[in-house]
Write a protein that holds these residues in place. Structure first.
Motif, PDB file in Angstrom:
ATOM      1  N   ARG A 165       0.827  -1.208   0.000  1.00 52.42           N
ATOM      2  CA  ARG A 165       0.000   0.000   0.000  1.00 52.42           C
ATOM      3  C   ARG A 165       0.865   1.263   0.000  1.00 52.42           C
ATOM      4  O   ARG A 165       1.986   1.291   0.504  1.00 52.42           O
ATOM      5  CB  ARG A 165      -0.976   0.004   1.187  1.00 52.42           C
ATOM      6  CG  ARG A 165      -0.366   0.099   2.542  1.00 52.42           C
ATOM      7  CD  ARG A 165      -1.444   0.397   3.613  1.00 52.42           C
ATOM      8  NE  ARG A 165      -2.504  -0.588   3.650  1.00 52.42           N
ATOM      9  CZ  ARG A 165      -2.874  -1.277   4.734  1.00 52.42           C
ATOM     10  NH1 ARG A 165      -2.261  -1.075   5.893  1.00 52.42           N
ATOM     11  NH2 ARG A 165      -3.843  -2.149   4.686  1.00 52.42           N
ATOM     12  N   ALA A 169      -4.527   2.078  -2.121  1.00 51.04           N
ATOM     13  CA  ALA A 169      -5.011   1.510  -0.865  1.00 51.04           C
ATOM     14  C   ALA A 169      -5.515   0.104  -1.098  1.00 51.04           C
ATOM     15  O   ALA A 169      -6.097  -0.205  -2.142  1.00 51.04           O
ATOM     16  CB  ALA A 169      -6.133   2.371  -0.304  1.00 51.04           C
ATOM     17  N   PRO A 202       0.207   5.873  -0.216  1.00 47.75           N
ATOM     18  CA  PRO A 202      -0.863   6.869   0.007  1.00 47.75           C
ATOM     19  C   PRO A 202      -1.876   6.936  -1.133  1.00 47.75           C
ATOM     20  O   PRO A 202      -3.015   7.347  -0.913  1.00 47.75           O
ATOM     21  CB  PRO A 202      -0.081   8.186   0.122  1.00 47.75           C
ATOM     22  CG  PRO A 202       1.260   7.779   0.650  1.00 47.75           C
ATOM     23  CD  PRO A 202       1.547   6.463  -0.027  1.00 47.75           C
ATOM     24  N   ASN A 203      -1.486   6.524  -2.329  1.00 39.89           N
ATOM     25  CA  ASN A 203      -2.409   6.572  -3.464  1.00 39.89           C
ATOM     26  C   ASN A 203      -2.824   5.200  -3.968  1.00 39.89           C
ATOM     27  O   ASN A 203      -3.460   5.089  -5.019  1.00 39.89           O
ATOM     28  CB  ASN A 203      -1.791   7.364  -4.622  1.00 39.89           C
ATOM     29  CG  ASN A 203      -1.856   8.853  -4.369  1.00 39.89           C
ATOM     30  OD1 ASN A 203      -2.893   9.373  -3.966  1.00 39.89           O
ATOM     31  ND2 ASN A 203      -0.744   9.530  -4.563  1.00 39.89           N
TER      32      ASN A 203
END
Lengths: 348, 348
Positions: A177, A182, A179-180
Motif C-alpha cells: 500500500r 489503498a 498513500p495513493n
C-alpha cells in the motif's frame, strides 16, 4: 518481503509496478513472448504503449527467455498475464518459485480444466501445480476498480486483496500500500475472484442502456441503474454459490469495479454498439478489427457453463446473465425488451 | 385499491401518475400553492415544465384550495412534495385521510422535530399525526433509481416500496406495477428511506471526481469508483444504526439510486463544480441563481446532525460523509486529497 516479480508487461502488470516501486519494493517485470515491444518501450523510457505512462526506471525488466532469472530470489510473484495466458505461464513459472511466500494474481477470468470444468484462476493454478507435482505458496486474488493507466500514474486507487488465509492478505496489503494505492485485505478469495470476470459480462448491459440512449435520443438511466443493481445482486448470488461471502460483491470488487467498468472500457463500448442496434457478431468483428478485445464476451459463455455445472439451482435468479447471453448469441430481436425483462424485479 | 391521490405536482408527483394510470388506477393529482403553473400546463395538455412530458388526461387535477376534494374517497394518498414541504402539507392532509389504507411517500429527506432531533420523513409524519391527534394508516416509503421524466414517459424503471408491514408493501407493489414500472416490496422502511437523502450527499463526491477530471484533463475513474463503493458502505452502516437491514443499501435504493444520481442530476453537477475548483458557497450561489436546488447540501448538514444524535459511535466509519461536509463548509483547501483520504481504505 523485499523483491517482487510481476509476470506480464501488459497494462495491468506494468501499471502495478508503480505502487510497488512507491512502496519501496525491488520490482522485477517479466514480459511474455508477446510483450517484447512493451519491454522495448519501457527500457527506452518511452510511455508504455497500452497505458501511455512512463514506467519507473527502478523496475528491472526481463524478456520472455529470462523467466528463471526474473523470478529468482523473489518473495512474491504476481500473475498479470491475460487469462488465456495463465495456464501456459503457470506451467513455466510455478516450478521456479523457490521460497516465494505468495503468488498474487491480477489476471482475471475463468479457466476450463481438461475435462471442461470451469475454474476460477486460483483453482486453476492449484490444479496446474498439482499436475506439475510442485507445491505453491498461498494465492492472493487482486480485484477492484483499478484502471491500469491511473494506477501507473499514482492516481488515487483502491483495491482488494483476497486470500483464503486473511493474514497473508494483510501481509500483502501492508507491503504494497501507498498513500495513493489503498488495499483492503479480505479472506474471501472466491468473492474477490468471481467479481472480476463477471463485471465484464454485466458491463455489457450497462453499455446497452447507453447505446439505447444514443439510438433513441432518450436517456435510459433508470434502466441502466436497475441493471447495475441487478448485476450486483447476481454477482453476489453466484459468488455465494461458489463459496464467496455475500458482501464482497457489495464492496470494491463488485460495486466498485462495475462502476469503473461502466464508465469506460471495451465491454461497455461493445454494449453501446448493441444498444445502438448493431448485430452482436458484426459489432464484435468490428472491435476485433480495431484490436479491441471484449473480455466480457467469452466470459459470458464461460459463466453460463459455470452456472450449468455448479449453480444450476440459482439459474432463475440470474436473469441478467441469461439475457446478456441470449443477446450475444443473436437470439434477441429486441434488446431493450430483453434487458428490461431481466432487470425489472418481480419481488415478491 | 381504486383511487389514489398524489400530493404535489412537481417532477416526481407528476411522473408517478404515469405508471399509476397505466396500472388502471383512478389518479388524482393535487398541486400545492407553489404548483399552479404546473397544474396549468397539465390541464392545458402541455408538457410538464419540469420533466417535459405531457401528463395523461386521465389524471384529475386539483388546486391547492381543493385538498379535501382531492383526497376524498382515496384508498391511498401519496406524499410527493419537497421534503421541506412535508410538514406543512401533512398538517393539512393527515386529518382528511378518512378510510385511506396507506400513505405512500416519494418525498425524501430529513425532517427536524421541534426539539431539533433529525427524523426520517415517515417518523415525522407519525409525529405530526400524533400532534394532531389523528390516526394514520401504514406508511410505504418509495425509493430507487427513478428519474421522473423517464418514469413519466413509461421508460423501464425499477423501484422499491418499503413498509414496516411487508404485506402492505406487497399490496402496494401489486397495485402499482406495470410492465415498465417494476416494484420490489420490502419490509425495511428505514433502509429504503435513509438511502434517498444520503445518495444526494454522496453523489456530490462522485461529481467531484468528474470535476477533477475536467480540471486536470486526467480521468479519476478509480477514485470515483472507490467513492461509490465507500458511499454504499456508509449508507448501509448508517442505515443499520437506525434499524435498517444491511442489504437495502446494496439494492435499488442504494446502489441503484446512487448510480442514477451519479449519471446526472444537480447534486452531481454541484460536485463537478467543486472538483473543478469552484468555492462551495460560490458554486451554490450560482446554482441557486440558475434555480437549481442542490438537495445534497442541506442533507449533508442534517445527516451530520443525525450522526451526532444517533450514530456517533460509528462516526469513524463514515469518513466520506465527514469529508463532504468539510468540503461544503469550506474547510478544505485540497478537495482531491480530502476525498482520497476518505475513500482509500485502510482495512484492516
Amino acid at each position: 518481503m523485499q523483491r517482487i516479480t510481476v509476470l506480464g508487461a501488459g497494462a495491468m502488470g506494468a501499471g502495478l509496478t508503480r505502487p510497488l516501486v512507491d512502496a519501496g519494493l525491488d520490482v522485477h517485470l517479466w514480459g511474455t513472448w508477446l510483450d517484447d515491444h512493451l519491454i522495448d518501450a519501457i527500457e527506452a523510457g518511452q510511455p508504455h504503449p497500452r497505458i501511455n505512462v512512463v514506467i519507473s526506471d527502478k523496475v528491472t525488466t526481463y524478456r520472455s527467455d529470462q523467466l528463471a532469472e526474473a523470478i529468482e530470489g523473489s518473495d512474491v510473484v504476481v500473475m498479470s498475464v491475460s487469462s488465456e495466458g495463465v495456464p501456459g505461464v503457470a506451467k513455466l513459472a510455478l516450478p521456479l518459485l523457490g521460497d516465494a511466500e505468495a503468488i498474487w494474481m491480477t489476471s482475471k477470468g475463468f479457466c476450463p480444466d481438461p475435462d471442461g470444468n470451469i475454474q476460477l484462476l486460483p483453482d486453476a493454478l492449484r490444479r496446474i501445480a498439482g499436475e506439475l507435482g510442485v507445491t505453491i505458496p498461498p494465492i492472493v486474488a487482486i480485484a477492484g476498480p483499478v484502471k491500469a493507466n491511473e494506477c501507473a500514474d499514482a492516481k488515487p486507487t483502491a483495491t482488494m486483496y483476497g486470500c483464503r488465509d486473511i493474514e497473508v492478505a494483510k501481509t500483502a496489503a501492508r507491503a504494497a500500500r501507498t498513500p495513493n494505492y489503498a488495499i483492503a485485505a479480505s479472506g474471501d478469495e472466491v468473492g474477490v475472484e468471481i467479481c472480476a470476470p463477471m463485471k465484464n459480462v454485466y458491463a455489457i448491459s450497462l453499455g446497452i442502456a447507453d447505446g439505447l440512449e444514443e439510438a433513441t435520443g432518450v436517456p435510459h438511466h433508470n434502466l441502466k441503474a436497475a441493471a447495475f443493481a441487478q448485476a450486483i445482486r447476481e454477482m453476489s448470488l453466484l459468488g455465494q454459490k461458489l463459496g464467496a461471502r455475500p458482501e464482497t460483491a457489495y464492496d470494491l470488487p463488485g460495486v466498485g469495479d462495475l462502476e469503473v467498468t461502466g464508465l469506460s472500457g471495451r465491454n461497455k463500448v461493445y454494449g453501446v454498439r448493441l444498444g445502438r442496434g448493431e448485430k452482436p457478431d458484426e459489432a464484435l468483428a468490428e472491435m476485433t478489427r480495431l484490436e479491441q478485445t471484449v473480455e466480457g464476451v467469452p466470459a459470458t459463455g464461460l459463466a453460463m457453463t459455470l452456472v450449468s455445472q455448479r449453480a444450476s439451482d440459482i439459474a432463475g435468479q440470474l436473469p441478467l446473465l441469461f439475457a446478456i447471453n441470449d443477446i450475444l448469441q443473436g437470439k434477441v430481436s429486441d434488446v431493450l425488451a430483453a434487458v428490461t425483462q431481466a432487470v425489472l424485479p418481480v419481488r415478491p
